[in-house]
Design an enzyme around this catalytic site. Sequence first.
Site, PDB file in Angstrom:
ATOM      1  N   LYS A  68       1.834  -1.166   5.307  1.00  0.00           N
ATOM      2  CA  LYS A  68       1.272  -0.302   6.370  1.00  0.00           C
ATOM      3  C   LYS A  68       1.184  -1.277   7.661  1.00  0.00           C
ATOM      4  CE  LYS A  68      -2.793  -2.469   6.435  1.00  0.00           C
ATOM      5  NZ  LYS A  68      -3.312  -3.351   7.416  1.00  0.00           N
ATOM      6  N   GLY A 103      -1.316  -9.029   6.475  1.00  0.00           N
ATOM      7  CA  GLY A 103      -1.944  -7.741   7.410  1.00  0.00           C
ATOM      8  C   GLY A 103      -1.136  -6.526   7.223  1.00  0.00           C
ATOM      9  N   MET A 104      -0.308  -6.316   6.141  1.00  0.00           N
ATOM     10  CA  MET A 104       0.372  -5.363   6.020  1.00  0.00           C
ATOM     11  C   MET A 104      -0.065  -4.621   4.765  1.00  0.00           C
ATOM     12  SD  MET A 104       4.371  -5.774   7.471  1.00  0.00           S
ATOM     13  CE  MET A 104       4.204  -4.256   6.952  1.00  0.00           C
ATOM     14  N   GLY A 105      -1.258  -4.968   3.933  1.00  0.00           N
ATOM     15  CA  GLY A 105      -1.562  -4.265   2.752  1.00  0.00           C
ATOM     16  C   GLY A 105      -0.716  -4.245   1.541  1.00  0.00           C
ATOM     17  N   ASP A 127      -8.162  -0.697   2.163  1.00  0.00           N
ATOM     18  CA  ASP A 127      -6.687  -0.334   2.560  1.00  0.00           C
ATOM     19  C   ASP A 127      -6.103   0.503   1.307  1.00  0.00           C
ATOM     20  OD1 ASP A 127      -7.013  -1.510   5.090  1.00  0.00           O
ATOM     21  OD2 ASP A 127      -5.906  -3.119   4.532  1.00  0.00           O
ATOM     22  N   PRO A 187       4.977  -8.786   2.939  1.00  0.00           N
ATOM     23  CA  PRO A 187       4.496 -10.432   3.124  1.00  0.00           C
ATOM     24  C   PRO A 187       3.124 -10.566   2.451  1.00  0.00           C
ATOM     25  CG  PRO A 187       5.312  -9.592   5.295  1.00  0.00           C
ATOM     26  CD  PRO A 187       5.412  -8.443   4.283  1.00  0.00           C
ATOM     27  N   ILE A 188       2.880 -11.724   1.761  1.00  0.00           N
ATOM     28  CA  ILE A 188       1.489 -11.925   1.328  1.00  0.00           C
ATOM     29  C   ILE A 188       0.507 -12.575   2.469  1.00  0.00           C
ATOM     30  CG2 ILE A 188       0.497 -13.569  -0.300  1.00  0.00           C
ATOM     31  CD1 ILE A 188       3.050 -13.769  -1.750  1.00  0.00           C
ATOM     32  N   ALA A 198      -1.265  -2.372  -1.473  1.00  0.00           N
ATOM     33  CA  ALA A 198      -0.093  -1.380  -2.317  1.00  0.00           C
ATOM     34  C   ALA A 198       0.201  -1.839  -3.728  1.00  0.00           C
ATOM     35  CB  ALA A 198       1.295  -1.593  -1.341  1.00  0.00           C
ATOM     36  N   GLY A 202      -1.156  -6.342  -1.071  1.00  0.00           N
ATOM     37  CA  GLY A 202      -2.106  -6.400  -2.375  1.00  0.00           C
ATOM     38  C   GLY A 202      -2.605  -5.002  -2.665  1.00  0.00           C
TER      39      GLY A 202
HETATM   40  O1  C5P Z   1     -11.411  -4.406   1.033  1.00  0.00           O
HETATM   41  P1  C5P Z   1     -10.786  -5.557   1.523  1.00  0.00           P
HETATM   42  O2  C5P Z   1     -10.735  -6.509   0.193  1.00  0.00           O
HETATM   43  O3  C5P Z   1      -9.486  -5.526   2.013  1.00  0.00           O
HETATM   44  O4  C5P Z   1     -11.430  -6.628   2.433  1.00  0.00           O
HETATM   45  C1  C5P Z   1     -11.424  -8.034   2.694  1.00  0.00           C
HETATM   46  C2  C5P Z   1     -12.426  -8.439   3.519  1.00  0.00           C
HETATM   47  O5  C5P Z   1     -11.861  -8.221   5.022  1.00  0.00           O
HETATM   48  C3  C5P Z   1     -13.979  -8.000   3.424  1.00  0.00           C
HETATM   49  O6  C5P Z   1     -14.515  -8.520   2.346  1.00  0.00           O
HETATM   50  C4  C5P Z   1     -14.492  -8.275   4.740  1.00  0.00           C
HETATM   51  O7  C5P Z   1     -14.899  -9.600   4.817  1.00  0.00           O
HETATM   52  C5  C5P Z   1     -13.351  -7.793   5.533  1.00  0.00           C
HETATM   53  N1  C5P Z   1     -13.245  -6.475   6.204  1.00  0.00           N
HETATM   54  C6  C5P Z   1     -14.188  -6.039   6.927  1.00  0.00           C
HETATM   55  N2  C5P Z   1     -14.541  -4.849   7.280  1.00  0.00           N
HETATM   56  C7  C5P Z   1     -13.458  -3.928   6.888  1.00  0.00           C
HETATM   57  C8  C5P Z   1     -12.345  -4.526   6.107  1.00  0.00           C
HETATM   58  C9  C5P Z   1     -12.431  -5.534   5.549  1.00  0.00           C
HETATM   59  O8  C5P Z   1     -15.014  -6.960   7.457  1.00  0.00           O
HETATM   60  N3  C5P Z   1     -13.702  -2.624   7.428  1.00  0.00           N
END
Ligand code: C5P
Length: 318
Positions: free
Chosen positions: A17, A107-109, A145, A103-104, A113, A111
């Site tokens: 994404k 910022g494209m989600g 995500d 890409p790992i 996906a 993991g």
């Molecule tokens: O949910 P996810 O594992 O993708 O989020 C990783 C980290 O990104 C969270 O632990 C948090 O530190 C940060 N995050 C945030 N606010 C969001 C989404 C992610 O601070 N809305």
Amino acid sequence: MTIAATDEAVHVRAPGKINLFLRVGALEDDGYHDLATAYQAVSLYEDVRAWPADEITVEFVGPVDTSGLPTGPTNLAVRAAKLLARTAGVPGGVHLQISKQVPIAGGMGGGSADAAATLVACDALWGTALPREELHRLAAQLGADVPFALAGGTAIGTGRGDRLSPALATGSFHWVLVPADHGLSTPAVYRELDVLREEWVAEGVDAFAPGAAPDGPPAVDAEVLQALRAGDPARLGASLQNDLQFAAVRLAPGLQDVLDLGESVGALAGMVSGSGPTLAFLAPDAESAIELQVGLSAARHMALHVHGPVPGARIVHG
Ligand code: C5P
């Protein structure tokens, strides 16, 4: 569709994404920031194949270097399979094979996906047949995500980004993506934005300046929704915004040069995708996207032409 008790692999494809718009609000007690975002799923995919097995295991294949990724219990796909097995009360195991294109730590989600595709694959493999809303609920437990990777298309996300409402988008938008050599950690980028904002307040920067903390709950600009509805790339290009870009560029300053380069070789606009460091450039149409790709490649940047919106995690037949 349910494929219970089969020895055949179930193959699920889930998209990466872009966040076309991302406003970050306050840090909440749960460690997440309140946000308002517009997601678009794009044609760069993760392919997950799932076979029946005694235990839950995962392996990576494909063109992306996955040597740094965990394959143990912290792997998000393994966690997704375990969560589904526990919730549905199935004793099932699974062997997951993930072919990565996203890409790992980009910022494209990617993991996310993988996790969404694993939920759909295991649901079919084990015949758990959970309603879509229940899969969405499990997805939200795995990451902010993950629900969007299930849903796909174009959507507005609020809360952590997991409360979704579909957004109407006409036609197809053409993007050129530039992955970076190194990933950025999502939590580190959010933390950096908080630090930056404190500095801006101390320096007396205008509260309405780009990237400044919103005064109240964040919201997606109406202009973004209108541009999507109209299928108008020029209008969409003028309304792209990502608060996390300020933090990503401070952590990886070289990104700014690439953003400037993309805009000088034909992009309507360029932005950091999510928490970065992948950059997303919007092109006026398919033909200009190819020119943009050539311009970026000439400067020795890897440049991928994708389009969006595309569907969320789906079983692939045949
Ligand atoms: O949910 P996810 O594992 O993708 O989020 C990783 C980290 O990104 C969270 O632990 C948090 O530190 C940060 N995050 C945030 N606010 C969001 C989404 C992610 O601070 N809305």
